[in-house]
Motif scaffolding. Structure first.
Motif, PDB file in Angstrom:
ATOM      1  N   PRO A  85       0.799  -1.227   0.000  1.00 40.62           N
ATOM      2  CA  PRO A  85       0.000   0.000   0.000  1.00 40.62           C
ATOM      3  C   PRO A  85       0.832   1.278   0.000  1.00 40.62           C
ATOM      4  CG  PRO A  85      -0.940  -1.594   1.516  1.00 40.62           C
ATOM      5  CD  PRO A  85       0.379  -2.157   1.076  1.00 40.62           C
ATOM      6  N   ARG A 115       0.580   4.192  -2.917  1.00 36.90           N
ATOM      7  CA  ARG A 115       0.270   5.597  -2.639  1.00 36.90           C
ATOM      8  C   ARG A 115       1.282   6.543  -3.283  1.00 36.90           C
ATOM      9  NH1 ARG A 115      -3.679   6.107   1.316  1.00 36.90           N
ATOM     10  NH2 ARG A 115      -4.179   4.134   2.346  1.00 36.90           N
ATOM     11  N   ALA A 160      -7.480   3.460  -5.624  1.00 35.73           N
ATOM     12  CA  ALA A 160      -7.666   3.814  -4.218  1.00 35.73           C
ATOM     13  C   ALA A 160      -8.899   3.136  -3.632  1.00 35.73           C
ATOM     14  CB  ALA A 160      -7.780   5.330  -4.074  1.00 35.73           C
ATOM     15  N   LEU A 218      -6.666  -0.197  -2.455  1.00 35.64           N
ATOM     16  CA  LEU A 218      -6.290   0.304  -1.137  1.00 35.64           C
ATOM     17  C   LEU A 218      -7.450   0.272  -0.145  1.00 35.64           C
ATOM     18  CD1 LEU A 218      -4.116   3.448  -2.003  1.00 35.64           C
ATOM     19  CD2 LEU A 218      -3.335   1.162  -1.359  1.00 35.64           C
ATOM     20  N   ASP A 276      -9.304   2.617   0.413  1.00 32.82           N
ATOM     21  CA  ASP A 276      -9.232   3.934   1.057  1.00 32.82           C
ATOM     22  C   ASP A 276     -10.302   4.817   0.422  1.00 32.82           C
ATOM     23  OD1 ASP A 276      -8.621   6.493   1.970  1.00 32.82           O
ATOM     24  OD2 ASP A 276      -6.459   6.139   1.969  1.00 32.82           O
ATOM     25  N   LEU A 297      -9.580   8.681   0.181  1.00 38.02           N
ATOM     26  CA  LEU A 297      -8.659   9.041  -0.904  1.00 38.02           C
ATOM     27  C   LEU A 297      -9.352   8.912  -2.259  1.00 38.02           C
ATOM     28  CD1 LEU A 297      -5.742   9.856  -1.602  1.00 38.02           C
ATOM     29  CD2 LEU A 297      -5.201   7.412  -1.785  1.00 38.02           C
TER      30      LEU A 297
END
Length: 232
Positions: free
Chosen positions: A113, A117, A145, A149, A151, A154
């Motif tokens: 990860p 990023r 993302a 991820l 996330d 994000l």
């Protein structure tokens, strides 16, 4: 009587020639598989070495970079250095999508990860400089993302940047924030985004308008249902 070129001009020409030779030597021989990827030269040095042919120099930089990822696992590369080479290639040829495709689809495929990023940050910086042409890569970054991820914050940030700064992008890209907010169960924010898209004046396709109006009604209904449930 011959006139001699100014010393500064001669020095500049010699520096350019030296930089060109250095770049040629750098990219002409692929590195040994176990070699560590060095830091990229400063952008000014790369531009000087290109001698005015930025696209050709950018391709040479990408070939040099790919020689490393072909020889060792991605997780063993220094991603700070990878980002530097990608930024350098993009500076040499801003019209090329190759560095951003490599960032979002090749190097972002690593199972790490933190490294992913770093690559998404490369895309975000590039998109900010030219959103009209780099929206496909920002869309890919938002999907990475979201799905790789996990996330959501994000992913929403990238999707919001698409909606706000790339009005010429296709509907799926401009509506990406709406879908991500629904996944986050942020229904009020999703409703606001749907309303903002309809009110922006950038949506003129009847099918897209009908879709957004339908989503807005569904979101309003879901919000009302949630409110009634909280009042019981």
């Amino acid at each position: 009587m011959r006139r001699r070129a100014p010393a500064a001009v001669l020095a500049l020409l010699l520096a350019a020639l030296g930089a060109q030779c250095a770049l040629h030597a750098l990219v002409s021989a692929p590195p040994a598989p176990a070699a560590a990827l060095p830091a990229a030269p400063p952008a000014v040095a790369l531009r000087l070495a290109s001698l005015g042919d930025g696209p050709a120099a950018a391709r040479a930089v990408m070939l040099y970079l790919h020689a490393f990822d072909a020889g060792i696992p991605l997780r063993e590369l220094d991603y700070g250095h990878v980002a530097g080479w990608l930024d350098g290639a993009l500076a040499l040829d801003p019209r090329s999508r190759q560095p951003l495709v490599a960032a979002s689809q090749v190097y972002a495929a690593v199972q790490d990860p933190a490294r992913v990023r770093v690559m998404l940050a490369v895309v975000e910086r590039a998109f900010a400089a030219d959103p009209a042409h780099r929206w496909p890569d920002m869309g890919q970054a938002a999907l990475v993302a979201r799905h790789r991820l996990q996330d959501m914050a994000l992913a929403r940030r990238y999707a919001q940047a698409l909606r706000l700064h790339a009005p010429g992008a296709p509907p799926w890209a401009r509506q990406l924030e709406l879908f991500i907010l629904e996944d986050m169960n942020e229904l009020d924010s999703a409703r606001a985004v749907a309303g903002a898209l309809l009110a922006s004046g950038t949506v003129d396709d009847p099918n897209e308008i009908r879709f957004l109006e339908g989503r807005l009604r569904a979101l309003e209904g879901a919000a009302a249902h949630r409110t009634r449930g909280q009042m019981r």
